[in-house]
Design a protein around this motif. Sequence first.
Motif, PDB file in Angstrom:
ATOM      1  N   VAL A   1      -9.962  18.787 -18.756  1.00 56.64           N
ATOM      2  CA  VAL A   1      -9.037  19.486 -18.230  1.00 56.64           C
ATOM      3  C   VAL A   1      -8.895  20.287 -18.221  1.00 56.64           C
ATOM      4  CG1 VAL A   1      -6.687  18.887 -19.191  1.00 56.64           C
ATOM      5  CG2 VAL A   1      -7.736  17.464 -19.827  1.00 56.64           C
TER       6      VAL A   1
ATOM      7  N   SER B   1     -12.562  14.739  -9.868  1.00 54.65           N
ATOM      8  CA  SER B   1     -12.605  15.125 -11.865  1.00 54.65           C
ATOM      9  C   SER B   1     -13.456  14.090 -12.395  1.00 54.65           C
ATOM     10  CB  SER B   1     -10.442  15.184 -12.194  1.00 54.65           C
ATOM     11  OG  SER B   1     -10.376  15.302 -10.376  1.00 54.65           O
TER      12      SER B   1
ATOM     13  N   CYS C   1     -11.010  21.309 -14.964  1.00 55.34           N
ATOM     14  CA  CYS C   1     -10.689  21.441 -13.963  1.00 55.34           C
ATOM     15  C   CYS C   1      -9.543  22.288 -13.573  1.00 55.34           C
ATOM     16  CB  CYS C   1      -9.740  19.636 -13.899  1.00 55.34           C
ATOM     17  SG  CYS C   1     -11.273  18.849 -13.651  1.00 55.34           S
ATOM     18  N   GLY C   2      -8.286  22.965 -15.083  1.00 59.70           N
ATOM     19  CA  GLY C   2      -7.324  23.091 -14.430  1.00 59.70           C
ATOM     20  C   GLY C   2      -7.171  24.974 -14.140  1.00 59.70           C
TER      21      GLY C   2
ATOM     22  N   PHE D   1       3.501  19.652 -15.394  1.00 62.36           N
ATOM     23  CA  PHE D   1       2.344  21.219 -15.545  1.00 62.36           C
ATOM     24  C   PHE D   1       2.512  21.538 -17.136  1.00 62.36           C
ATOM     25  CE2 PHE D   1       1.964  25.104 -15.242  1.00 62.36           C
ATOM     26  CZ  PHE D   1       0.866  26.000 -14.835  1.00 62.36           C
TER      27      PHE D   1
ATOM     28  N   TRP E   1       1.107  19.164 -19.544  1.00 63.47           N
ATOM     29  CA  TRP E   1      -0.390  19.226 -19.353  1.00 63.47           C
ATOM     30  C   TRP E   1      -0.818  20.259 -20.074  1.00 63.47           C
ATOM     31  CZ3 TRP E   1      -4.186  15.851 -19.366  1.00 63.47           C
ATOM     32  CH2 TRP E   1      -4.196  13.995 -19.051  1.00 63.47           C
ATOM     33  N   GLY E   2      -0.180  21.221 -19.744  1.00 58.86           N
ATOM     34  CA  GLY E   2      -0.135  22.499 -20.245  1.00 58.86           C
ATOM     35  C   GLY E   2      -0.691  22.878 -21.299  1.00 58.86           C
TER      36      GLY E   2
END
Lengths: 372, 258
Positions: free
Chosen positions: A169, A298, A172-173, A129, A132-133
């Motif tokens: 991303v 996705s 979807c995030g 998390f 990717w964040g």
Amino acid sequence: MTDITHDASAGLFEARRGVVARSWDWARTNLFNSVLNSLLTLMIVYLIVRLAVPLINWAIVDSTFVAQNDAACKAAGGACWAFIGNWGRFLLFGRFPDPERWRPALVIVIFAAMMLMSSRVRLSGKTLFIMWGGGVAGSVALMFGGFLGMPYVETELWNGVPLNLLLTVGGCGFAFPVAIFAALGRRSRMPAIRWLSVAYIELFRGVPLITVLFMATVMVPLFLPTGVTIAKLWRAEVAFTLFFGSYLAEAIRGGLQVIPRGQYEAADALGIGYWRKTRLVILPQALAISIPSLVNTSISAFKDTVLITIVGIFDLLGDVNSAMNAPEWRSAYWEGYTFVAAIFFAVCFFMSRYSQSLERSLSRARPGPRRK
Amino acid sequence: MATQQAATAAQVAGRPMIELRNVNKWYGDFHVLKDINLEVRKGEKVVVCGPSGSGKSTMIRCINRLEEHQKGQIFVDGIELTGDVKHVEAIRREVGMVFQQFNLFPHLTVLQNLTLAPIWVRKMPKKEAEELAMQLLERVKIPEQANKYPGQLSGGQQQRVAIARSLCMKPEVMLFDEPTSALDPEMIKEVLDVMVGLALEGMTMICVTHEMGFARTVADSMIFMDRGQVVEVAPPKEFFANPKSDRTKLFLSQILSH
């Protein structure tokens, strides 16, 4: 004991017989074990050869790698890879100012690295998390610039592959938490919450993505107070988020649906409240079950990002289309679209393989309850 | 004989833990529970039996509000069960429940199954919760399975884990809803042994079960239910030797005939 020596000598014998003999054995048992199978095998081999030879001729033998226009390629008769060679950077990064193109290139590298890290290294959910964040936030900052001597670049000029990656991303995030609440809301006992969730999910699932994009980019500004502007890219991103969110919500609901009632009752009986029960007991199981459909959504989300061209934002596909407007490369569409297809295929193939490995590792670590 | 009398005296003195007053429940038009009255004192062990569909599971599921009753009152340790979520959660913390289908959390290890509620509901430090969990796993005789997942255990082991999971919340009362009905015969004994041990330690228990040997050993009183009503309440000796109602006689002859 005798068995082992027998096996060992058989193994040695096998090894000595060599690869050719063993392949011949394999072919005889699998491909030529009956008249019909032999005929089918020969037919398929013929078809493959008929297709492969011209393809190889086009793509490699007769192709042109260096040229100034498509006329030179036409003379050679094969693929015109020179188009990709000359225009490749434009295809990938679009109108991003030339001396700064290392920035979107770095964004692509960051995403590729994060994808590899996620699939090859076993990381905890928290690490993933944060990675990717941080990766997405860093990429956005890098695209904007305006610090450390990097000139500011407005979102209008963010084109090409980084745009597809960020939209997917990011979309979807942000869509994922929306989807979780919508899926839980749809199963809520409170009518107001249930109906709101149903309305959101059905509205966005029932409307084409193009319509949602038009609404977000054309209609929304009409309702904003004067002086307030939100960049088109962000409005499109919100549209993607809401659209993907409705599909992800249904995928998650599918997972929630199959959690047995006993799981809820066991948590209730222990005095665990609604939110903790949902977070600690229900969602971990429901999300694991939904992985195939989440990844499926996705993958189509990634492919759907090309629709953003419709509202005048240039992603990878938009770049290719505008590059082919250059008069000297009019006939290079085969090469241009092959290039786009290869990039999309690589990313989607990677995603589906990753989901398969994720499913395997989940089913290994967490065997389901044994039922009588 | 003297000790038994002393024990009975202690029970009578014990404060009422569970009280049902004229409890009624309907599923649509179907009247599942009809004017149920029941009092269970601290330390008392009650075994509920009856034919299937008689409402015995529904009754004990009302006690921790997995089912809602529509009429009458239910008190657990002096707190009345109403729609008030705070009351319901307070009562659920005091009342442990063991299900027919175990209902362990399949995505958590045995140890995590046990420590989940103490950590999140009781706010116990993780280390303390794990020590408590290991003690309880010793007690149900499967400490070596602590790091396995429920799916890797046999039914009997899963049910013992489920009992330990309830005990982790240090409940005042334990409810057992047909705890051995889903088990293969050779695994029933290991679960009953744990339950007998628990009874001997003085736990207040309400067990819905058809294990009459267990009932004879531990029950202070037997309750026979049929068609949503409590038909007969009696100490086990009297209940088995000299049942009063015809329905009880019929039921006993059916389950004890083999």
